[in-house]
Design a protein around this motif. Structure first.
Motif, PDB file in Angstrom:
ATOM      1  N   ASP A 191      -0.498  -4.232  -5.520  1.00  0.00           N
ATOM      2  CA  ASP A 191      -0.252  -2.943  -4.885  1.00  0.00           C
ATOM      3  C   ASP A 191      -1.465  -2.054  -5.084  1.00  0.00           C
ATOM      4  O   ASP A 191      -2.164  -2.136  -6.094  1.00  0.00           O
ATOM      5  CB  ASP A 191       1.038  -2.287  -5.392  1.00  0.00           C
ATOM      6  CG  ASP A 191       0.896  -1.597  -6.730  1.00  0.00           C
ATOM      7  OD1 ASP A 191       0.213  -0.553  -6.802  1.00  0.00           O
ATOM      8  OD2 ASP A 191       1.481  -2.089  -7.718  1.00  0.00           O
ATOM      9  N   ILE A 192      -1.731  -1.224  -4.088  1.00  0.00           N
ATOM     10  CA  ILE A 192      -2.903  -0.363  -4.083  1.00  0.00           C
ATOM     11  C   ILE A 192      -2.431   1.056  -3.826  1.00  0.00           C
ATOM     12  O   ILE A 192      -1.750   1.320  -2.821  1.00  0.00           O
ATOM     13  CB  ILE A 192      -3.919  -0.779  -2.993  1.00  0.00           C
ATOM     14  CG1 ILE A 192      -4.239  -2.282  -3.106  1.00  0.00           C
ATOM     15  CG2 ILE A 192      -5.187   0.047  -3.101  1.00  0.00           C
ATOM     16  CD1 ILE A 192      -3.435  -3.155  -2.165  1.00  0.00           C
ATOM     17  N   ALA A 193      -2.811   1.982  -4.725  1.00  0.00           N
ATOM     18  CA  ALA A 193      -2.274   3.331  -4.615  1.00  0.00           C
ATOM     19  C   ALA A 193      -3.205   4.359  -5.235  1.00  0.00           C
ATOM     20  O   ALA A 193      -3.797   4.118  -6.288  1.00  0.00           O
ATOM     21  CB  ALA A 193      -0.907   3.403  -5.293  1.00  0.00           C
TER      22      ALA A 193
ATOM     23  N   ALA B 191       4.225   1.457   2.609  1.00  0.00           N
ATOM     24  CA  ALA B 191       5.308   2.420   2.416  1.00  0.00           C
ATOM     25  C   ALA B 191       4.790   3.802   2.798  1.00  0.00           C
ATOM     26  O   ALA B 191       4.064   4.438   2.036  1.00  0.00           O
ATOM     27  CB  ALA B 191       5.787   2.400   0.973  1.00  0.00           C
ATOM     28  N   CYS B 192       5.162   4.267   3.987  1.00  0.00           N
ATOM     29  CA  CYS B 192       4.533   5.460   4.564  1.00  0.00           C
ATOM     30  C   CYS B 192       5.543   6.600   4.704  1.00  0.00           C
ATOM     31  O   CYS B 192       6.619   6.431   5.294  1.00  0.00           O
ATOM     32  CB  CYS B 192       3.951   5.124   5.931  1.00  0.00           C
ATOM     33  SG  CYS B 192       2.730   3.786   5.866  1.00  0.00           S
ATOM     34  N   ALA B 193       5.165   7.743   4.165  1.00  0.00           N
ATOM     35  CA  ALA B 193       6.025   8.926   4.217  1.00  0.00           C
ATOM     36  C   ALA B 193       5.161  10.158   3.987  1.00  0.00           C
ATOM     37  O   ALA B 193       3.997  10.059   3.585  1.00  0.00           O
ATOM     38  CB  ALA B 193       7.127   8.844   3.160  1.00  0.00           C
TER      39      ALA B 193
ATOM     40  N   GLY C 216       0.802  -1.219   0.000  1.00  0.00           N
ATOM     41  CA  GLY C 216       0.000   0.000   0.000  1.00  0.00           C
ATOM     42  C   GLY C 216       0.832   1.265   0.000  1.00  0.00           C
ATOM     43  O   GLY C 216       1.804   1.392   0.755  1.00  0.00           O
ATOM     44  N   LYS C 217       0.440   2.209  -0.848  1.00  0.00           N
ATOM     45  CA  LYS C 217       1.042   3.547  -0.851  1.00  0.00           C
ATOM     46  C   LYS C 217       0.498   4.320   0.345  1.00  0.00           C
ATOM     47  O   LYS C 217      -0.706   4.494   0.487  1.00  0.00           O
ATOM     48  CB  LYS C 217       0.699   4.281  -2.145  1.00  0.00           C
ATOM     49  CG  LYS C 217       1.135   5.740  -2.176  1.00  0.00           C
ATOM     50  CD  LYS C 217       0.600   6.462  -3.408  1.00  0.00           C
ATOM     51  CE  LYS C 217       0.860   7.958  -3.337  1.00  0.00           C
ATOM     52  NZ  LYS C 217       0.274   8.698  -4.484  1.00  0.00           N
TER      53      LYS C 217
END
Length: 496
Positions: free
Chosen positions: A372-374, A317-319, A265-266
């Motif tokens: 992947d989900i974004a 992936a967290c930012a 996940g984004k």
């Protein structure tokens, strides 16, 4: 909201409100006809007088009918069609819930066996009903001084006969789990970005592990990301005071020897665009740029509540993407975990930069399939609007499974091409690849970028930029999609 199955006869049914459906210009269905006979023709009299036509979504409340233990009857129109589309069925359910919320009494019983929904059996109809009604009761008023008025309705029973009871109970169990996952996803999406940052998402993942057995969570900090060589991921985060986090979830529901499925996940908790700054109007909605990661957490919640017999890995992936003196510049070149170099031509194309390193990282789990989900591209909204998620990938069988799951869950996706012809738009004179390919086919070239990092994987990409939230106005907020699609896919893989 609690959901139950009930097989009582109408004459013995004790409930605050019994909901029956009425077709427009058509005879009463079996359940409505039974009640009409018991009530000495009261429903027929209403239709004959023209008090109700049965138009889709029309409602009429009746009280004091003879020979019934139900305190009142709510008639809901199901329209002219013999078979409703899922959208029409949602309209019927929305009208029903709208009335029930306004009534006293803490329970209601829905008689839905008179309704036929296209391509859905009794189980499919009941599950859609549970998901829709539970989601319709969602409220996010955490930051309101004046909270929403509490609704008295606490229990909804689905009335059916004994032959369907097991299927309806299964539908209720799965529908409630999916609705719970959607609620978590919506809560996280709707939180303000000053509170919902990468560390908060990591805390939410840990809380999920504390509440459910079988889930382990590992959180990788900035130093660990450097050691892994995640130069693209770190480039996105370096302009922010909020440190990045890679959150890894591992659910063991099957034998250890079984390969897991993986969801990536984004999780951009706020996206200013970085140095390639976005326009100010509507930028508040960039708090929703973490809805891909939120949907992975929501899907995990559904899987955990159902204790599905599969193995599942999640990588978030967290930012935060911010402009500052330390932020990445257009023209910078970074080295990804895979060793490939990327020329960053636009810092607002940051989602693919965090995802490419996350997709390389997930290889270590040897997954059967990776999704992947974004909320990746505005171009996907231009192509598909807000109704349908974009789907691309390198495995036709996987994509067909996801398309089918989307139809079954009424959370549809549409496949776009991923031809090699598009790859040349990402050519860079200075690095292995550029992070943008220009305006033409923006959704496709974004997926082409990710495809460079998934050659060892059975991989699919869901672009949910148009479906993860509703923009503007009083209805603005996260939708909880694509939790239904993802959970349906995993249900089918688990054989439940």
């Amino acid at each position: 909201m609690e959901f139950l199955v009930n097989n009582a006869r109408p004459e013995t049914l004790k409930t605050a409100t019994l909901v029956l459906t009425i077709g427009e210009g058509r005879p009463l269905g079996e359940q409505a006809l039974t009640v009409d006979t018991l009530a000495e023709g009261a429903l027929s009299a209403v239709l004959k007088r023209g008090d109700m036509s049965g138009k889709l979504g029309q409602t009429l409340l009746l009280q004091g009918l003879p020979n019934l233990q139900a305190e009142r009857i709510l008639l809901v129109g199901q329209g002219k069609e013999d078979s409703l589309s899922p959208k029409q069925f949602r309209t019927l359910l929305g009208a029903t819930l709208g009335v029930l919320k306004q009534l006293g009494g803490n329970d209601a019983t829905l008689a839905l066996d008179d309704v036929t929904v296209k391509d859905r059996d009794a189980y499919g109809r009941a599950r859609l009903a549970v998901e829709c009604l539970a989601d319709g009761g969602y409220v996010f008023d955490r930051f309101k001084s004046e909270k929403a008025k509490p609704v008295q309705l606490q229990k909804i029973a689905l009335l059916t006969d004994k032959t369907r009871q097991a299927d309806i109970q299964r539908a209720i169990n799965q529908g409630q789990a999916i609705a719970a996952g959607m609620a978590l996803t919506r809560d996280l999406g709707n939180l303000p970005p000053n509170l919902c940052h990468p560390i908060h998402l990591a805390e939410q993942a840990k809380t999920l592990a504390q509440e459910h057995k079988g889930l382990k969570v590992e959180v990788l900090d900035e130093q660990q990301l450097k050691e892994l060589g995640m130069g693209a991921f770190l480039a996105v985060a370096q302009g922010s005071d909020q440190p990045p986090r890679l959150i890894v979830l591992n659910y063991q529901g099957a034998k250890k020897s079984e390969q897991p499925y993986a969801l990536v996940g984004k999780g951009i908790t706020f996206d200013t665009g970085g140095i390639s700054l976005k326009p100010g109007a509507g930028m508040d909605e960039m708090k929703y740029d973490m809805c891909g990661a939120a949907s992975v957490l929501g899907t995990f919640r559904a899987v955990l509540e159902l204790q599905l017999p599969i193995n599942l890995v999640g990588v978030l992936a967290c930012a935060e993407n911010m402009p500052s003196g330390g932020a990445t510049r257009p023209g910078d070149i970074v080295t990804t975990m895979s060793g490939q170099t990327v020329e960053i031509l636009n810092t607002d194309a940051e989602g693919r930069l965090v995802l490419c390193d996350a997709l390389t990282y997930v290889e270590r789990f040897k997954p059967r399939a990776v999704i992947d989900i974004a909320t990746l591209t505005g171009a996907c909204i231009i192509a598909l609007g807000h109704q349908t998620s974009g789907l691309l990938g390198n495995d036709d069988a996987l994509m067909q499974q996801l398309l089918s799951a989307g139809v079954a869950a009424d959370d549809r996706a549409w496949q776009l091409p991923l031809f090699d012809d598009y790859q040349e738009q990402l050519d860079s004179p200075f690095a292995d690849i550029a992070n943008i390919g220009g305006r033409p086919a923006g959704t496709i070239t974004a997926a082409c970028f990710l495809a460079r990092f998934t050659k060892k994987l059975s991989w699919a990409h869901l672009d949910v930029a148009g479906t993860a939230w509703i923009s503007g106005g009083k209805d603005k907020g996260a939708t909880g999609r694509p939790v239904p699609l993802l959970t349906q896919y995993l249900l089918e893989r688990s054989g439940v």
